[in-house]
Design a protein around this motif. Structure first.
Motif, PDB file in Angstrom:
ATOM      1  N   ARG A   1      88.394  76.303-133.210  1.00  0.00           N
ATOM      2  CA  ARG A   1      87.203  77.242-132.934  1.00  0.00           C
ATOM      3  C   ARG A   1      86.496  76.735-131.842  1.00  0.00           C
ATOM      4  O   ARG A   1      86.261  77.646-130.869  1.00  0.00           O
ATOM      5  N   ALA A   2      86.269  75.364-131.612  1.00  0.00           N
ATOM      6  CA  ALA A   2      85.682  75.070-130.411  1.00  0.00           C
ATOM      7  C   ALA A   2      86.633  74.636-129.362  1.00  0.00           C
ATOM      8  O   ALA A   2      86.381  74.304-128.500  1.00  0.00           O
ATOM      9  N   ASN A   3      87.920  75.400-129.542  1.00  0.00           N
ATOM     10  CA  ASN A   3      88.803  75.213-128.625  1.00  0.00           C
ATOM     11  C   ASN A   3      89.292  73.760-128.572  1.00  0.00           C
ATOM     12  O   ASN A   3      89.676  73.167-127.439  1.00  0.00           O
ATOM     13  N   GLN A   4      89.315  72.878-129.513  1.00  0.00           N
ATOM     14  CA  GLN A   4      89.543  71.459-129.301  1.00  0.00           C
ATOM     15  C   GLN A   4      90.836  71.189-130.604  1.00  0.00           C
ATOM     16  O   GLN A   4      90.672  71.659-131.463  1.00  0.00           O
ATOM     17  N   VAL A   5      91.865  70.695-129.826  1.00  0.00           N
ATOM     18  CA  VAL A   5      93.086  70.505-130.722  1.00  0.00           C
ATOM     19  C   VAL A   5      93.008  69.092-131.029  1.00  0.00           C
ATOM     20  O   VAL A   5      92.575  68.088-130.216  1.00  0.00           O
ATOM     21  N   THR A   6      93.372  68.765-132.321  1.00  0.00           N
ATOM     22  CA  THR A   6      93.521  67.364-132.650  1.00  0.00           C
ATOM     23  C   THR A   6      94.741  67.053-133.466  1.00  0.00           C
ATOM     24  O   THR A   6      95.404  67.957-133.942  1.00  0.00           O
TER      25      THR A   6
ATOM     26  N   LEU B   1      82.062  58.213-134.171  1.00  0.00           N
ATOM     27  CA  LEU B   1      81.152  57.566-133.027  1.00  0.00           C
ATOM     28  C   LEU B   1      81.899  57.614-131.730  1.00  0.00           C
ATOM     29  O   LEU B   1      81.357  57.798-130.695  1.00  0.00           O
ATOM     30  N   VAL B   2      83.200  57.444-131.689  1.00  0.00           N
ATOM     31  CA  VAL B   2      83.945  57.235-130.530  1.00  0.00           C
ATOM     32  C   VAL B   2      84.328  58.702-130.043  1.00  0.00           C
ATOM     33  O   VAL B   2      84.341  59.075-128.977  1.00  0.00           O
ATOM     34  N   MET B   3      84.870  59.628-131.101  1.00  0.00           N
ATOM     35  CA  MET B   3      85.577  60.635-130.950  1.00  0.00           C
ATOM     36  C   MET B   3      84.668  62.027-130.340  1.00  0.00           C
ATOM     37  O   MET B   3      85.269  62.707-129.743  1.00  0.00           O
ATOM     38  N   ALA B   4      83.346  61.803-130.722  1.00  0.00           N
ATOM     39  CA  ALA B   4      82.277  62.869-130.232  1.00  0.00           C
ATOM     40  C   ALA B   4      82.184  63.089-128.887  1.00  0.00           C
ATOM     41  O   ALA B   4      81.803  63.865-128.247  1.00  0.00           O
ATOM     42  N   ARG B   5      82.827  62.070-128.145  1.00  0.00           N
ATOM     43  CA  ARG B   5      82.514  61.966-126.529  1.00  0.00           C
ATOM     44  C   ARG B   5      83.879  62.633-125.770  1.00  0.00           C
ATOM     45  O   ARG B   5      83.942  62.895-124.584  1.00  0.00           O
ATOM     46  N   TYR B   6      84.863  62.700-126.776  1.00  0.00           N
ATOM     47  CA  TYR B   6      85.991  63.376-126.211  1.00  0.00           C
ATOM     48  C   TYR B   6      86.303  64.547-126.379  1.00  0.00           C
ATOM     49  O   TYR B   6      85.823  65.352-127.109  1.00  0.00           O
ATOM     50  N   ARG B   7      86.930  65.369-125.189  1.00  0.00           N
ATOM     51  CA  ARG B   7      87.333  66.994-125.481  1.00  0.00           C
ATOM     52  C   ARG B   7      88.652  66.939-124.854  1.00  0.00           C
ATOM     53  O   ARG B   7      89.541  66.147-124.422  1.00  0.00           O
ATOM     54  N   GLU B   8      89.383  68.320-125.250  1.00  0.00           N
ATOM     55  CA  GLU B   8      90.477  68.592-124.721  1.00  0.00           C
ATOM     56  C   GLU B   8      91.637  67.527-125.265  1.00  0.00           C
ATOM     57  O   GLU B   8      91.885  67.131-126.114  1.00  0.00           O
TER      58      GLU B   8
ATOM     59  N   PHE C   1      92.282  64.534-124.327  1.00  0.00           N
ATOM     60  CA  PHE C   1      91.921  63.284-124.720  1.00  0.00           C
ATOM     61  C   PHE C   1      91.404  63.137-126.068  1.00  0.00           C
ATOM     62  O   PHE C   1      91.739  62.200-126.941  1.00  0.00           O
ATOM     63  N   PHE C   2      90.817  64.148-126.698  1.00  0.00           N
ATOM     64  CA  PHE C   2      90.691  64.370-127.958  1.00  0.00           C
ATOM     65  C   PHE C   2      91.616  64.307-128.615  1.00  0.00           C
ATOM     66  O   PHE C   2      91.840  63.442-129.967  1.00  0.00           O
ATOM     67  N   ALA C   3      92.738  64.977-128.687  1.00  0.00           N
ATOM     68  CA  ALA C   3      93.763  65.440-129.446  1.00  0.00           C
ATOM     69  C   ALA C   3      94.551  63.758-129.373  1.00  0.00           C
ATOM     70  O   ALA C   3      94.986  63.366-130.268  1.00  0.00           O
ATOM     71  N   MET C   4      94.707  63.158-128.183  1.00  0.00           N
ATOM     72  CA  MET C   4      95.325  61.972-128.016  1.00  0.00           C
ATOM     73  C   MET C   4      94.827  60.884-128.909  1.00  0.00           C
ATOM     74  O   MET C   4      95.338  59.993-129.476  1.00  0.00           O
ATOM     75  N   LEU C   5      93.469  60.732-128.545  1.00  0.00           N
ATOM     76  CA  LEU C   5      92.660  59.592-129.211  1.00  0.00           C
ATOM     77  C   LEU C   5      92.669  59.959-130.835  1.00  0.00           C
ATOM     78  O   LEU C   5      93.052  58.769-131.424  1.00  0.00           O
ATOM     79  N   ASN C   6      92.826  61.133-131.267  1.00  0.00           N
ATOM     80  CA  ASN C   6      92.822  61.459-132.695  1.00  0.00           C
ATOM     81  C   ASN C   6      94.292  60.771-133.016  1.00  0.00           C
ATOM     82  O   ASN C   6      94.324  60.295-134.305  1.00  0.00           O
ATOM     83  N   LEU C   7      95.097  60.931-132.272  1.00  0.00           N
ATOM     84  CA  LEU C   7      96.838  60.806-132.567  1.00  0.00           C
ATOM     85  C   LEU C   7      96.615  59.180-132.277  1.00  0.00           C
ATOM     86  O   LEU C   7      97.382  58.665-133.555  1.00  0.00           O
ATOM     87  N   ALA C   8      96.096  58.512-131.749  1.00  0.00           N
ATOM     88  CA  ALA C   8      96.290  57.058-131.799  1.00  0.00           C
ATOM     89  C   ALA C   8      95.698  56.364-132.943  1.00  0.00           C
ATOM     90  O   ALA C   8      96.129  55.362-133.742  1.00  0.00           O
ATOM     91  N   PHE C   9      94.487  56.947-133.304  1.00  0.00           N
ATOM     92  CA  PHE C   9      93.549  56.434-134.576  1.00  0.00           C
ATOM     93  C   PHE C   9      94.710  56.676-135.711  1.00  0.00           C
ATOM     94  O   PHE C   9      94.749  56.013-136.825  1.00  0.00           O
ATOM     95  N   SER C  10      95.366  57.904-135.733  1.00  0.00           N
ATOM     96  CA  SER C  10      95.983  58.298-137.222  1.00  0.00           C
ATOM     97  C   SER C  10      97.156  57.441-136.960  1.00  0.00           C
ATOM     98  O   SER C  10      97.669  56.986-138.226  1.00  0.00           O
ATOM     99  N   MET C  11      97.889  57.085-135.908  1.00  0.00           N
ATOM    100  CA  MET C  11      99.121  56.095-135.950  1.00  0.00           C
ATOM    101  C   MET C  11      98.680  54.891-136.288  1.00  0.00           C
ATOM    102  O   MET C  11      99.664  54.202-136.952  1.00  0.00           O
TER     103      MET C  11
ATOM    104  N   PRO D   1      88.242  56.963-121.019  1.00  0.00           N
ATOM    105  CA  PRO D   1      89.186  58.249-121.779  1.00  0.00           C
ATOM    106  C   PRO D   1      89.864  58.872-120.842  1.00  0.00           C
ATOM    107  O   PRO D   1      90.760  59.367-121.339  1.00  0.00           O
ATOM    108  N   GLN D   2      89.677  58.938-119.491  1.00  0.00           N
ATOM    109  CA  GLN D   2      90.892  59.635-118.691  1.00  0.00           C
ATOM    110  C   GLN D   2      91.911  58.782-118.346  1.00  0.00           C
ATOM    111  O   GLN D   2      92.886  59.207-117.899  1.00  0.00           O
ATOM    112  N   GLY D   3      92.069  57.358-119.128  1.00  0.00           N
ATOM    113  CA  GLY D   3      93.188  56.852-118.655  1.00  0.00           C
ATOM    114  C   GLY D   3      92.894  55.882-117.367  1.00  0.00           C
ATOM    115  O   GLY D   3      91.941  55.942-116.590  1.00  0.00           O
ATOM    116  N   LEU D   4      93.787  54.841-117.221  1.00  0.00           N
ATOM    117  CA  LEU D   4      93.558  53.918-116.143  1.00  0.00           C
ATOM    118  C   LEU D   4      93.627  54.687-114.981  1.00  0.00           C
ATOM    119  O   LEU D   4      92.738  54.344-114.034  1.00  0.00           O
ATOM    120  N   PHE D   5      94.531  55.505-114.679  1.00  0.00           N
ATOM    121  CA  PHE D   5      94.586  56.140-113.297  1.00  0.00           C
ATOM    122  C   PHE D   5      94.201  57.763-113.471  1.00  0.00           C
ATOM    123  O   PHE D   5      94.299  58.405-112.430  1.00  0.00           O
TER     124      PHE D   5
END
Lengths: 323, 298, 431
Positions: A50-55, A101-108, A110-120, B286-290
Motif C-alpha cells: 500500500r505504501a508502494n514498498q516491496v519486501t 529499527l534499521v529497516m524503518a530508514r529504508y525505502r524501495e 533498498f528496503f526489499a534488499m535489506l529485508n532479503l538479507a535479514f531473512s536469508m 544504504p545505497q551501497g558502496l558506490f
C-alpha cells in the motif's frame, strides 16, 4: 474499504468460509486452512505494498512463528495452539521491533534488499544450528492442543480450521481498524509523497516502524498456524522464494483491502495444487504465466474483479434509488 | 604467506565469477530502474545454450578449440532473442508502474524460463570440459591451479573495463547517462528513450548470458541452478551499489575474498558470510558502496 | 566384508529366481482378479522432476514407469492393473503435505511411493499416519524417519544414510589400512552434516588415531569450489569424504580432478555412482565411489547370470538410454516391495482383495525379489541390505567409468540391529 457499499457480500463470504468443512472434501479443507495461515503473512506484505514498498524478506517473520511452534514442541513440550498463536505474534513482533529499527530508514529497492538479507541470515541460522533446529530436516510441530484439550484425529483438522478462521476474522478486523486509523492513512499516503507527510507533523519513520512491527506480528501468527497445519517446519519458511510467493499472492489477490490477500491466498493454493495436478512437470511455468496475465490484464488483482462488480451493482442501486 | 596467496587467488576467482553473474543486473537497474529477477534465468539460458552448442560441435567432430567460440556465440543468440523479447513484450508495459509490479513481472518470467530450459534440455546435467581442460594447470604456493579460472579473472577485468568505457567514453554511453539522469529532458532533446531502454536491456541480457556461458565450463549445468545465481547477484550489487558498474566489481571482490577467507579460516561461516556482508554494508551505507543518493521528490 | 571377484549369487539362488519368474509369468494370465478388487490400483509416485535433485528424481520416475508398464503387460497385480499418479517433489514440505492429501483424498490412491528429500519424508510421515495410507519411502536417508516416532503405515525399503558412512569407513580402512588424516567436503545441511558425522565417528571408532585435518561446509549446490579445493590440496589429507550429489558433485569433480585433488588423496563419494554416466572421462580412475549403501549396481549382480537384473538393465537402457543407477535400483526395491506385499496379502486373505491393514501386516517381515537379490522388511519397517562400493576405472565398452574391486559390505556391518538407535550404534561401533 470498498466492500462497505455491499455489506451482504462479505457476510456471504464469511458464511461460505464457516461452511467449508461441511461442504468441501477434506483435502480442500486442508488447503483453505493453509491458505488462511499464509494469508496473514501475505497481509503483512500487502501493508507495505500500500505504501508502494516491496519486501523480499517478510518470510522471516513467518519462519519465526513456525519455529516458535517447533521449539515449543521440541524443547518445552508446549503445543497448545491457543497459547502459541499469541506467542508467535509476540516473537514475530519482537524480531520485527529489532530489525525494524534499521529497516524503518529504508525505502524501495533498498528496503526489499535489506529485508532479503535479514531473512536469508535467519535462513542460514536455522540451517546451520543443526543440533537445535534439525537443520534442513526440520522440526516436527507435533499434534496441537486447544486450551489443554487434545481433539482426536478425526476432528483435529476441524479444530485447526476453525482456529485459523477465528484468527483470520480477528486479523481482518484489526488490520481494517489499523488501515482506517490516521497511521493507516499515512501509510497509504506514503505511496504518493513522503515529504508531505512530514509537513503534516507525522514522522514517516514512525509510520514505517509501527507498520513493520505489526507486519512482524502478522507474519508470526501466520507461521504458527502454518506450522500446525503442515506439521513440519524447515528453514525454507524463511527462504527468499517464500517471500517472493507472498508478494506474488498479495498482487494476485489485490492489496487495496484486507480481504484481497485472503482471496489471493485461497486462489493461489488452489492454482498451485491444480497446476501440479495437471502439469506435474511444468507447474512453475503455469504459475508464472498466470501471474503475467494478472499483471498485464488485472493489475489490481483478483479482488478488483469483485470490486468492479460491486461498484456496478452499487451504481445500479443508486440509479434505482434516484429513479 | 602461502595461505594468504591462495586466499587472494581463490577470492579473485570467485569474485570474477560473481562479477560476471551480476554486472548485467546492475547495468539494467542503472538504466531502467528495474530489479530484473529474471536475470538469473537468462544467465542459466546462456550457460545451457553455450554448453549445448559446444557439445554439438564436439559431436560433429569440430576442433575443441572452437568451443571457446561457442561460449561467445551462445550468449549473443540468447541476448539478441531474450533481450528485445522480454523488454518489448513485457517490461515496456510496466514502466512507471509500482515497483512491486515490475519485480513480480520479472519474477514470473524467471519461473517460466526455469521450466522452459527443462523442457528444452531435460534434467540431465549438461556440461563441457574442453575449454577448462585445454588450458592446463600451473603451480602456485605449492598447489595446482587451473589456467581457465585465472583466465576468468582477466576476462572479467577486460569485460568490465569495456563496459565502463562504453558508458563513459562513447556517444551511446553519454546518451544512456542522460536517460538515467532525466528521462523527460532526454526525450525533449530528441533521444529515443524507448530505443535506449531496449538496447540497454539487451546488453544486460547479453551480459547475463555471457556470464553463464563463461562459468559453464567449470560447472555442471543442471535445472534450478539459476536460483542461487540470482540471489548471489542481488547480494553483490546491493553491496556495491545498485546501478554502478564499479560497485558490482567491488561488491564481487568483497564477497569473493570474504568467502575465500571463510573457507580457509572458518569453514562454518561459508554460508552466512555473504548475507552478513550485505547487512553490514546496507546498514552502514544504504545505497551501497558506490550507490548514489537519490533526492526525494516533493 | 566380502570381495566380489566371483559372482556373489549362489547357483541355487539363480535357480530360485528362474523358478519364481516362471511361476509369476504363468499365474496372472489365467486367474481372474481377486474378489473386491478395484478396476485399477492407483499408486502415487513422488520424486523430484524439477530443481537440482531432478537429476536423479527422473531416474526414479523412469524406473517407475518402466516397471509398472512391464507389470501391466504381465497382468498387473493378480490381474489388477497399476496406475501411477506422478507428483513433483520440488516446492518444499508444505507443498508436499498438500499434495499428499490431494493424492489420498482426491485422487484416491491406495498407496504412495517416493520421497527423496529427508525434510519431505519427515513431513509426510505423520500425514500418512493420520490418513492411514500405506507409504513406501524409497530413497530418503534420515534415520529419524523410523527412530523418532512410532510408524505404522510408513515403510522404508532401503538402508538409511548412516549405512553410507559406515560402509565408507570400512572400505576406506580396507583400501588404506594406515590412514592417518581425513578431511570432509560436505554440503552445509542435514544430509551433509549427518553423512560426515557418521563417517568421522565410525572411522575413529575403527581406527582411533585418525585425525581430522579439514571440515568444509559448502553452500548447497554452490557451483564454485575453487577455495575448497585449494584448502584440501594444501591440507593433503590421506582420505577425503564427500556426500556431494548431482550437479554439485559433478562440478566438484570437474574443478578438482584437473588440479590433482582426486590423485593426491583417496577420495570417497557416497553418491558418486549416480553421476558416473554423466561424468564419463571427467572422473579419474581410482576414486572410491558408492551407489550410496545400495546393493544393486547395474553390473552387480552380473546381468548375464541374473535374468531379473538383465531385464532391468536392458529395459531401462533401451527405453531411456541410461543404465539403472542407485535411485533406479531403490525405486525398483520400493515398487517391487509394494507389489509383493499386495500379493502376499491377497494370498493370506484367501484370494480377496486386501484392506490397507492386511497389506501392512503382509509387508512386515516380507521377503521379496529385486534385481540384486532377496531383501526383507524388518518389523521396525526398515529394510537393511548389503551395500556395494568400489573404485572407478574407465570402461571403454560403456564409455564411462565402472566400479572395480567391487565389495558388497554385509548389511549387519553397516546398519544397526532392530531396536538400536543409529547414533548409539555408530558411537559403539566395533571392528
Amino acid at each position: 474499504m470498498e466492500a462497505k457499499r455491499l455489506p451482504l457480500a462479505p457476510l456471504v463470504g464469511a458464511a461460505l468460509l464457516v461452511a467449508v468443512p461441511i461442504v468441501l472434501p477434506d483435502w480442500m479443507k486442508f488447503i483453505v486452512t493453509l491458505a488462511m495461515a499464509k494469508f496473514m503473512a501475505v497481509l503483512s506484505v500487502a501493508l507495505f505494498l500500500r505504501a508502494n514498498q516491496v519486501t523480499f524478506g517478510h518470510a522471516m517473520f513467518y519462519a519465526v512463528g513456525a519455529y516458535t511452534v517447533g521449539f515449543g514442541a521440541k524443547w518445552f513440550g508446549v503445543r497448545d495452539a491457543v497459547l502459541l498463536v499469541p506467542l508467535g505474534a509476540l516473537f514475530g513482533a519482537a524480531v520485527a521491533a529489532l530489525v525494524g529499527l534499521v529497516m524503518a530508514r529504508y525505502r524501495e529497492v533498498f528496503f526489499a534488499m535489506l529485508n532479503l538479507a535479514f531473512s536469508m541470515m535467519l535462513y542460514g541460522a536455522f540451517l546451520k544450528l543443526y543440533w537445535v533446529t534439525g537443520g534442513t530436516d526440520g522440526l516436527s510441530a507435533g499434534i496441537p492442543k486447544f486450551l489443554g484439550y487434545a481433539p482426536s484425529r478425526e476432528y483435529l483438522r476441524d479444530f485447526l480450521y476453525y482456529t485459523a478462521l477465528g484468527v483470520t476474522g480477528v486479523v481482518i478486523y484489526a488490520v481494517y481498524r489499523f488501515l482506517a486509523s490516521p497511521l493507516g492513512f499515512y501509510l497509504k499516503a506514503m505511496a504518493d509523497n513522503e515529504i508531505r507527510i512530514e509537513y503534516s507533523g507525522e514522522s514517516v519513520r514512525h509510520v514505517m516502524y509501527v507498520t513493520y512491527v505489526l507486519s512482524g506480528a502478522l507474519g508470526g501468527v501466520g507461521g504458527v498456524l502454518a506450522a500446525f497445519t503442515v506439521g513440519h517446519i524447515v528453514p525454507e519458511y524463511s527462504f527468499w522464494i517464500q517471500s517472493g510467493e507472498f508478494v506474488f499472492v498479495a498482487l494476485l489477490g489485490g492489496y487495496g483491502s484486507a480481504v484481497g490477500p485472503l482471496v489471493g491466498s485461497i486462489a493461489f493454493e488452489f492454482i498451485r495444487t491444480y497446476a501440479s495436478k495437471y502439469f506435474p512437470n511444468e507447474w512453475q511455468m503455469v504459475l508464472g504465466i498466470i501471474m503475467l496475465a494478472i499483471i498485464l490484464f488485472r493489475p489490481g488483482g483478483l479482488w478488483t474483479i469483485y470490486e468492479g462488480i460491486a461498484a456496478r451493482f452499487g451504481r445500479r442501486e443508486r440509479e434505482v434509488e434516484r429513479a | 604467506m602461502r595461505t594468504l596467496t591462495i586466499i587472494l587467488l581463490d577470492g579473485a576467482v570467485f569474485a570474477a565469477v560473481l562479477f560476471l553473474i551480476s554486472v548485467g543486473l546492475t547495468l539494467v537497474f542503472g538504466v531502467l530502474r528495474i530489479l530484473n529477477v529474471s536475470h538469473g534465468g537468462i544467465y542459466a539460458f546462456g550457460a545451457y545454450l553455450a554448453t549445448f552448442l559446444a557439445l554439438r560441435l564436439l559431436e560433429i567432430g569440430g576442433s575443441p578449440y572452437l568451443t571457446y567460440l561457442m561460449l561467445l556465440v551462445g550468449p549473443v543468440i540468447v541476448g539478441l532473442i531474450a533481450g528485445p523479447l522480454i523488454e518489448r513484450v513485457f517490461l515496456q508495459r510496466v514502466y512507471g508502474r509500482a515497483e512491486a509490479i515490475q519485480l513480480l513481472l520479472t519474477f514470473s518470467i524467471f519461473l517460466i524460463l526455469d521450466d522452459l530450459m527443462k523442457l528444452i534440455w531435460g534434467t540431465k546435467p549438461l556440461f563441457v570440459s574442453e575449454p577448462y581442460k585445454l588450458l592446463g594447470e600451473f603451480s602456485i604456493a605449492g598447489i595446482r591451479y587451473s589456467w581457465y579460472q585465472v583466465l576468468l579473472i582477466l576476462v572479467s577485468i577486460v569485460f568490465g573495463g569495456a563496459l565502463v568505457w562504453a558508458v563513459r567514453g562513447t556517444r551511446f554511453g553519454k546518451i544512456v547517462v542522460s536517460v538515467i539522469n532525466d528521462r523527460e529532458i532526454s526525450q525533449a532533446i530528441g533521444i529515443n528513450v524507448n530505443r535506449i531502454f531496449m538496447v540497454s536491456f539487451t546488453l544486460g541480457a547479453f551480459c547475463a548470458a555471457l556470464g553463464g556461458a563463461l562459468v559453464a565450463p567449470t560447472i555442471a549445468v543442471v535445472p534450478g541452478f539459476a536460483v542461487d545465481a540470482t540471489v548471489l547477484a542481488f547480494a553483490v550489487i546491493a553491496i556495491g551499489g545498485m546501478g554502478s558498474l564499479e560497485g558490482a566489481a567491488l561488491g564481487a571482490l568483497i564477497v569473493g575474498l570474504l568467502r575465500a577467507l571463510a573457507v580457509h579460516l572458518l569453514p562454518e561461516a561459508d554460508l552466512v558470510v555473504i548475507y552478513l556482508a550485505m547487512i553490514l554494508v546496507l546498514v552502514a551505507r544504504p545505497q551501497g558502496l558506490f550507490g548514489q543518493v537519490e533526492l526525494r521528490r516533493i | 566384508m566380502q570381495r566380489v571377484g566371483k559372482p556373489r549369487i549362489r547357483p541355487w539362488l539363480s535357480l530360485l529366481t528362474i523358478g519364481i519368474l516362471i511361476l509369476a509369468a504363468s499365474l496372472p494370465a489365467t486367474g481372474a482378479p481377486p474378489a473386491g478388487a478395484p478396476a485399477e490400483l492407483k499408486v502415487g509416485f513422488v520424486d523430484f522432476f524439477s530443481g537440482a535433485a531432478a537429476t536423479f528424481g527422473i531416474s526414479g520416475k523412469n524406473t517407475a514407469e518402466w516397471l509398472v508398464d512391464k507389470w501391466n503387460k504381465e497382468g498387473g497385480i493378480r490381474g489388477v492393473k497399476v496406475k501411477l499418479v506422478m507428483v513433483d517433489e520440488a516446492g518444499g514440505p508444505d507443498k508436499q503435505v498438500t499434495e499428499f492429501r490431494r493424492l489420498v483424498l482426491d485422487e484416491k490412491v491406495e498407496a504412495v511411493v517416493g520421497y527423496t528429500s529427508s525434510a519431505n519424508c519427515l513431513a509426510v510421515a505423520p500425514v500418512a499416519e493420520e490418513l492411514k495410507v500405506l507409504t513406501v519411502i524409497h530413497i530418503c536417508g534420515t534415520h529419524r524417519l523410523t527412530e523418532d516416532r512410532q510408524i505404522k503405515y510408513v515403510f522404508r525399503t532401503s538402508n538409511s544414510q548412516a549405512a553410507d558412512s559406515v560402509m565408507a569407513a570400512r572400505y576406506v580402512l580396507a583400501m588404506k589400512p594406515n590412514v592417518k588424516t581425513i578431511a570432509g567436503a560436505n554440503e552445509d545441511y542435514a544430509w551433509g552434516r549427518d553423512s560426515w558425522e557418521a563417517f568421522r565417528i565410525a572411522i575413529q571408532r575403527l581406527k582411533p588415531d585418525v585425525k581430522v585435518v579439514a571440515e568444509l561446509w559448502t553452500k548447497i549446490q554452490a557451483g564454485e569450489y575453487s577455495a575448497e579445493i585449494s584448502k584440501l590440496l594444501a591440507a593433503k589429507p590421506d582420505v577425503i569424504h564427500s556426500s556431494f550429489w548431482g550437479g554439485g558433485l559433478i562440478t566438484f569433480v570437474k574443478q578438482g580432478a584437473p588440479r590433482g585433488l582426486l590423485k593426491d588423496s583417496l577420495v570417497f563419494f557416497s553418491t558418486g555412482e549416480q553421476a558416473l554416466q554423466d561424468l564419463k572421462k571427467d572422473m579419474p580412475d581410482g576414486v572410491i565411489v558408492a551407489p550410496r549403501a545400495t546393493s544393486g549396481y547395474f553390473l552387480h549382480p552380473d546381468p548375464d547370470r541374473n535374468p531379473l537384473q538383465k531385464e532391468f538393465v536392458q529395459g531401462l537402457k533401451a527405453r531411456f538410454d541410461r543404465y539403472p543407477d542407485y535411485p533406479a535400483h531403490r525405486t525398483y526395491q520400493a515398487l517391487a516391495g509394494l507389489k509383493a506385499a499386495f500379493e502376499k496379502a491377497i494370498d493370506q486373505g484367501g484370494g480377496r482383495w486386501p484392506k490397507n491393514e492386511d497389506v501392512i501386516k503382509a509387508f512386515e517381515g516380507l521377503t521379496w525379489q529385486t534385481p540384486y537379490g532377496l531383501i526383507t522388511m524388518r518389523p521396525d519397517h526398515q529394510v537393511v541390505h548389503d551395500g556395494a562400493v568400489g573404485l572407478t576405472k574407465f570402461n571403454a565398452k560403456y564409455g564411462f567409468p565402472t566400479l572395480e574391486r567391487l565389495v558388497a559390505v554385509r548389511a549387519a556391518e553397516i546398519m544397526p540391529p532392530v531396536g538400536m538407535k543409529t547414533l548409539d550404534w555408530v558411537a559403539a561401533l566395533k571392528k
